[in-house]
Write an enzyme that holds these catalytic residues in place. Structure first.
Site, mmCIF file in Angstrom:
data_model
loop_
_atom_site.group_PDB
_atom_site.id
_atom_site.type_symbol
_atom_site.label_atom_id
_atom_site.label_comp_id
_atom_site.label_asym_id
_atom_site.label_seq_id
_atom_site.Cartn_x
_atom_site.Cartn_y
_atom_site.Cartn_z
ATOM 1 N N ASP A 159 0.836 -1.207 0.000
ATOM 2 C CA ASP A 159 0.000 0.000 0.000
ATOM 3 C C ASP A 159 0.867 1.252 0.000
ATOM 4 O O ASP A 159 2.071 1.198 0.247
ATOM 5 C CB ASP A 159 -0.917 0.022 1.225
ATOM 6 C CG ASP A 159 -0.137 0.136 2.523
ATOM 7 O OD1 ASP A 159 0.860 -0.597 2.692
ATOM 8 O OD2 ASP A 159 -0.500 0.987 3.362
ATOM 9 N N GLU A 192 0.246 -1.115 5.528
ATOM 10 C CA GLU A 192 1.298 -0.688 6.450
ATOM 11 C C GLU A 192 1.108 0.768 6.838
ATOM 12 O O GLU A 192 1.320 1.156 7.980
ATOM 13 C CB GLU A 192 2.674 -0.889 5.807
ATOM 14 C CG GLU A 192 3.850 -0.734 6.761
ATOM 15 C CD GLU A 192 4.356 0.708 6.886
ATOM 16 O OE1 GLU A 192 5.164 0.962 7.797
ATOM 17 O OE2 GLU A 192 3.957 1.578 6.104
HETATM 18 ZN ZN ZN Z 1 6.759 2.322 3.912
#
Ligand code: ZN
Length: 404
Positions: A81, A174
């Site tokens: 992401d 994340e």
């Molecule tokens: Zn990162």
């Protein structure tokens, strides 16, 4: 063999911005699109046991070279992401040899990356990829993904290189702090791992903040101001008093390196009720505990002064400094330093002023320092990646997993 930058340029075409508070994992559907694409590519380069789970985590295995099955299993991890700080696409990437000076990202819109402002002099002579200044690039962390897969492809094409089993893991979400949540540490089966999620490849990261959030609720007592004497409790005023008792200089804008802080994220209030939301950060555990205790002390003091139940503090830990976990296995760092050194990179430790998935994973039983990928200016339109450093990092990864 595909060039590492070709892989990278393919991945950044998919906008995988993660989205806060969706209650789903992954938080955005495009992450599954990239996950499926990566799973296919992993199979294509010859990784075994490739699987993509329902939440978008992708795992794969590079079997040990014959005779090296007893080596410790190492993991290489990156996230799919991208930050939602600026638009995540459409990415118009451009690659060129940087010869110094300001970089014009977008002539028409006058978007320029200044050499001085962004400290670009150290990148002189390197090949860079930048955007048109309207989106982020996604080097954080698609550069990490590209490097890991390029290293795997190289190892599979060179069976003469001795190495143990290598596990590969790509995670969703994340950037919204959820990348480690559903990571299958058990199934991954690595003894130690590295996240490829840093910036310059000379930086070694294994220290991060201890982090907590604090919500301060203040209950007021709203009385007609004309007859309020000795009765009215103005929650908004008490909120300001609370904040005024925190150390004025210990805020993000006044601190750096190993200095901790309490950051007022939001304040909302009126006479009747006031809520202050904070994040608390410190690398040092003792100081971190003291920072949290200070919140309790201020609340106790104000309650004594104004009345029990006026101020309530709710503290919640978010993540901890992985340093204590990494120090239990110093060879994990030694191996990384040695691999970098063997490739001519003199790395130095840098304390992360934030967290990483690796920190969470370290506390889940998988010690996991963070290595640089060659990118920079993350979470903004000035994001870039150095292709020169990406290529170097592929070399470093090959060295890192091979037996010396
Ligand atoms: Zn990162």
């Amino acid at each position: 063999m595909e060039r590492v930058e070709e892989r990278f340029l393919r991945y950044v075409k998919i906008d995988t911005t993660s989205v806060e508070d969706t209650g789903t994992c992954p938080s955005s559907p495009n992450q599954l699109v990239l996950a499926d694409m990566l799973a296919e590519e992993m199979k294509a380069v010859g990784l075994s046991d490739v699987r993509r789970d329902e939440h978008g985590y992708v795992y794969g295995c590079l079997p040990a070279a014959p005779g090296y099955e007893n080596e410790k299993v190492v993991g290489l991890i990156a996230h799919m992401d991208t930050s939602n700080a600026v638009p995540g696409g459409p990415v118009n990437a451009r690659m060129f040899l940087y010869e110094g000076g300001d970089i014009v990202l977008n002539e028409e819109k006058h978007i320029v990356m200044g050499e001085k402002e962004f400290g670009l002099h150290r990148l002189k002579g390197q090949e860079l990829i930048v955007t048109d200044g309207l989106t982020l690039l996604g080097a954080d962390d698609k550069a990490g993904i590209a490097e890991i897969l390029a290293a795997c492809e190289y190892l599979l094409a060179h069976p003469e290189i001795p190495h143990g089993k290598v596990m590969v893991g790509f995670t969703p979400d994340e950037e919204i702090g959820a990348g480690a949540d559903l990571f299958d540490v058990q199934g991954f089966g690595a003894e130690y791992a590295y996240t490829l999620d840093g910036a310059d490849i000379t930086e070694m990261e294994y220290e991060n903040f201890n982090a907590a959030s604090a919500v301060v609720h203040i209950k007021g007592n709203s009385i007609h101001p004309g007859s309020a004497k000795n009765m009215l409790v103005n929650a908004a005023t008490v909120g300001m008093q609370f904040h005024g008792m925190l150390p004025v200089r210990e805020t993000p804008e006044n601190t750096e390196n190993y200095e901790g802080f309490a950051h007022l994220v939001s304040i909302e209030g009126e006479t009747d009720h006031c809520v202050l939301k904070y994040i608390i950060r410190d690398h040092d555990m003792e100081k971190f505990l003291a920072r949290k205790a200070r919140f309790e002390k201020i609340a106790a003091y104000l309650n004594e002064l104004i009345g029990e139940g006026t101020v309530t503090v709710t503290l919640r830990d978010s993540y901890f400094n992985m340093k204590e976990k990494i120090e239990e296995v110093p060879w994990v760092l030694d191996r990384a330093y040695a691999a970098l050194e063997a490739c001519g990179i003199h790395a130095h430790p840098v304390a992360i002023r934030g967290g990483t998935d690796g920190a969470r994973l370290s506390f889940m039983g998988l010690p996991c320092p963070n290595l640089g990928t060659g990118g920079g200016n993350y979470h903004g339109v000035h994001e870039y990646v150095s292709v020169t450093q990406m290529r170097k990092m592929v070399e470093v990864l090959v060295k890192l997993v091979s037996v010396r």
